[in-house]
Design a protein around this motif. Structure first.
Motif, mmCIF file in Angstrom:
data_model
loop_
_atom_site.group_PDB
_atom_site.id
_atom_site.type_symbol
_atom_site.label_atom_id
_atom_site.label_comp_id
_atom_site.label_asym_id
_atom_site.label_seq_id
_atom_site.Cartn_x
_atom_site.Cartn_y
_atom_site.Cartn_z
ATOM 1 N N ARG A 36 0.821 -1.213 0.000
ATOM 2 C CA ARG A 36 0.000 0.000 0.000
ATOM 3 C C ARG A 36 0.857 1.267 0.000
ATOM 4 O O ARG A 36 0.310 2.372 0.002
ATOM 5 N N HIS A 37 2.170 1.098 0.052
ATOM 6 C CA HIS A 37 3.095 2.228 0.038
ATOM 7 C C HIS A 37 2.815 3.191 1.195
ATOM 8 O O HIS A 37 2.768 4.409 1.024
ATOM 9 N N ARG A 38 2.633 2.605 2.374
ATOM 10 C CA ARG A 38 2.351 3.402 3.558
ATOM 11 C C ARG A 38 3.205 2.949 4.723
ATOM 12 O O ARG A 38 3.540 1.772 4.854
ATOM 13 N N VAL A 39 3.557 3.907 5.603
ATOM 14 C CA VAL A 39 4.360 3.637 6.791
ATOM 15 C C VAL A 39 3.588 4.092 8.020
ATOM 16 O O VAL A 39 2.960 5.160 8.012
ATOM 17 N N THR A 61 3.274 8.465 3.722
ATOM 18 C CA THR A 61 4.103 8.105 2.575
ATOM 19 C C THR A 61 5.571 8.109 2.993
ATOM 20 O O THR A 61 5.937 8.671 4.030
ATOM 21 N N ILE A 62 6.421 7.513 2.156
ATOM 22 C CA ILE A 62 7.854 7.527 2.420
ATOM 23 C C ILE A 62 8.365 8.962 2.491
ATOM 24 O O ILE A 62 9.190 9.304 3.348
ATOM 25 N N ASP A 63 7.885 9.818 1.605
ATOM 26 C CA ASP A 63 8.311 11.221 1.625
ATOM 27 C C ASP A 63 7.970 11.887 2.950
ATOM 28 O O ASP A 63 8.756 12.684 3.482
ATOM 29 N N GLU A 64 6.793 11.556 3.491
ATOM 30 C CA GLU A 64 6.366 12.167 4.750
ATOM 31 C C GLU A 64 7.204 11.688 5.932
ATOM 32 O O GLU A 64 7.460 12.453 6.863
ATOM 33 N N VAL A 65 7.633 10.417 5.894
ATOM 34 C CA VAL A 65 8.376 9.888 7.047
ATOM 35 C C VAL A 65 9.877 10.135 6.940
ATOM 36 O O VAL A 65 10.626 9.727 7.835
ATOM 37 N N THR A 66 10.312 10.796 5.886
ATOM 38 C CA THR A 66 11.724 11.148 5.775
ATOM 39 C C THR A 66 11.926 12.655 5.781
ATOM 40 O O THR A 66 13.004 13.147 5.451
ATOM 41 N N THR A 67 10.914 13.383 6.208
ATOM 42 C CA THR A 67 10.950 14.851 6.193
ATOM 43 C C THR A 67 12.138 15.413 6.965
ATOM 44 O O THR A 67 12.762 16.384 6.531
ATOM 45 N N CYS A 68 12.458 14.802 8.105
ATOM 46 C CA CYS A 68 13.476 15.371 8.982
ATOM 47 C C CYS A 68 14.866 14.771 8.798
ATOM 48 O O CYS A 68 15.775 15.073 9.578
ATOM 49 N N ASP A 79 17.771 6.316 -1.677
ATOM 50 C CA ASP A 79 18.226 5.203 -2.526
ATOM 51 C C ASP A 79 18.230 3.894 -1.747
ATOM 52 O O ASP A 79 17.817 2.849 -2.265
ATOM 53 N N TYR A 80 18.695 3.958 -0.503
ATOM 54 C CA TYR A 80 18.752 2.744 0.310
ATOM 55 C C TYR A 80 17.346 2.197 0.574
ATOM 56 O O TYR A 80 17.106 0.987 0.471
ATOM 57 N N ILE A 81 16.417 3.077 0.902
ATOM 58 C CA ILE A 81 15.043 2.650 1.159
ATOM 59 C C ILE A 81 14.448 2.008 -0.089
ATOM 60 O O ILE A 81 13.788 0.953 -0.012
ATOM 61 N N ARG A 82 14.686 2.611 -1.227
ATOM 62 C CA ARG A 82 14.169 2.074 -2.477
ATOM 63 C C ARG A 82 14.757 0.686 -2.761
ATOM 64 O O ARG A 82 14.034 -0.261 -3.113
ATOM 65 N N ASN A 83 16.065 0.531 -2.590
ATOM 66 C CA ASN A 83 16.711 -0.753 -2.829
ATOM 67 C C ASN A 83 16.274 -1.809 -1.817
ATOM 68 O O ASN A 83 16.041 -2.968 -2.170
ATOM 69 N N GLY A 119 8.073 -14.497 -2.841
ATOM 70 C CA GLY A 119 9.336 -13.787 -2.698
ATOM 71 C C GLY A 119 9.229 -12.282 -2.819
ATOM 72 O O GLY A 119 10.238 -11.576 -2.819
ATOM 73 N N GLN A 120 8.007 -11.768 -2.889
ATOM 74 C CA GLN A 120 7.801 -10.323 -3.016
ATOM 75 C C GLN A 120 7.837 -9.653 -1.644
ATOM 76 O O GLN A 120 7.134 -10.071 -0.730
ATOM 77 N N PRO A 121 8.657 -8.615 -1.463
ATOM 78 C CA PRO A 121 8.662 -7.885 -0.194
ATOM 79 C C PRO A 121 7.290 -7.267 0.071
ATOM 80 O O PRO A 121 6.737 -6.594 -0.799
ATOM 81 N N VAL A 122 6.747 -7.495 1.253
ATOM 82 C CA VAL A 122 5.394 -7.028 1.532
ATOM 83 C C VAL A 122 5.272 -6.199 2.809
ATOM 84 O O VAL A 122 4.431 -5.298 2.876
ATOM 85 N N LEU A 123 6.061 -6.502 3.837
ATOM 86 C CA LEU A 123 5.889 -5.809 5.118
ATOM 87 C C LEU A 123 7.219 -5.647 5.827
ATOM 88 O O LEU A 123 7.956 -6.618 6.021
ATOM 89 N N GLY A 124 7.522 -4.410 6.187
ATOM 90 C CA GLY A 124 8.720 -4.133 6.957
ATOM 91 C C GLY A 124 8.358 -3.684 8.359
ATOM 92 O O GLY A 124 7.324 -3.055 8.568
ATOM 93 N N HIS A 125 9.209 -4.017 9.308
ATOM 94 C CA HIS A 125 8.978 -3.583 10.683
ATOM 95 C C HIS A 125 10.314 -3.451 11.388
ATOM 96 O O HIS A 125 11.252 -4.220 11.123
#
Length: 202
Positions: A36-39, A61-68, A79-83, A119-125
């Protein structure tokens, strides 16, 4: 009466553990829904990396959680988050943040991105650890992807993250204990990294 007393003691114990955890450097928890592209952040993480603790619990969104994230670290962290989102597996990333009205801090984001049956990445924690003092002592971490020859401490951290995820939503004191274990593993990894660097210089 007995049941109420036991509940009160459990709440007090949980509060004490969380206070000790925070004092030890664990300052936030994050969960990343890659489909869902949400954090989702807790209040500590939201205040440090999104700039507003009131965003805790909201899908961001990723942009919102990397503001600071510090301007000098923004590009490579993105780049690291994307990879990491494409590869899945271990997530270990050290960077600076500049929260509103506060001094710059060094954070270590430690977690794991789970894959589905295909094998698809689905959830990070994962968790955020404030390593500012460790940085001042010359210790450091590096961004890293999955390593099949990982040190036993790395594998232990992965198992702890899996256990934490299994307990998600339970409000169990065990989650706090697991966070304490993750912090201690992080400290051991820092000492290991420092020793390796010294050997490399000799």
């Amino acid at each position: 009466m007995g049941s109420s007393g036991a509940t009160d003691r459990a709440r007090t114990s949980d509060t004490d553990l969380r206070a000790a955890l925070h004092a030890s450097g664990v300052v936030g928890v994050w969960e990343w829904d890659l489909l869902r592209h949400r954090v989702i952040l807790d209040d500590g993480a939201a205040g440090l990396i999104a700039g507003d603790s009131r965003l805790a619990g909201r899908p961001l969104t990723i942009d919102e959680v990397t503001t600071c994230i510090h301007p000098d670290d923004q590009a490579w962290v993105a780049d690291y988050i994307r990879n990491a989102g494409s590869a899945g597996g271990l997530f270990l990333c050290e960077y600076r943040v500049r929260p509103p009205g506060r001094e710059d801090r060094w954070l270590l984001s430690r977690g794991r991105i789970e894959r589905n049956e295909d094998g698809q990445p689905v959830l990070g924690h994962g968790i955020l650890i404030d390593i500012t003092e460790s940085r001042a002592d010359g210790q450091g971490y590096v961004a890293t992807m999955e390593d099949p020859n990982a040190h036993p401490l790395e594998r232990a951290a992965d198992h702890c993250m899996a256990a934490r995820q299994a307990l998600a939503g339970s409000n169990s004191v065990l989650q706090t204990l697991i966070d304490v274990a993750l912090y201690e593993i992080g400290r051991e990894l820092a000492r290991l990294e420092k020793a390796q660097r010294r050997r490399a210089l000799n």
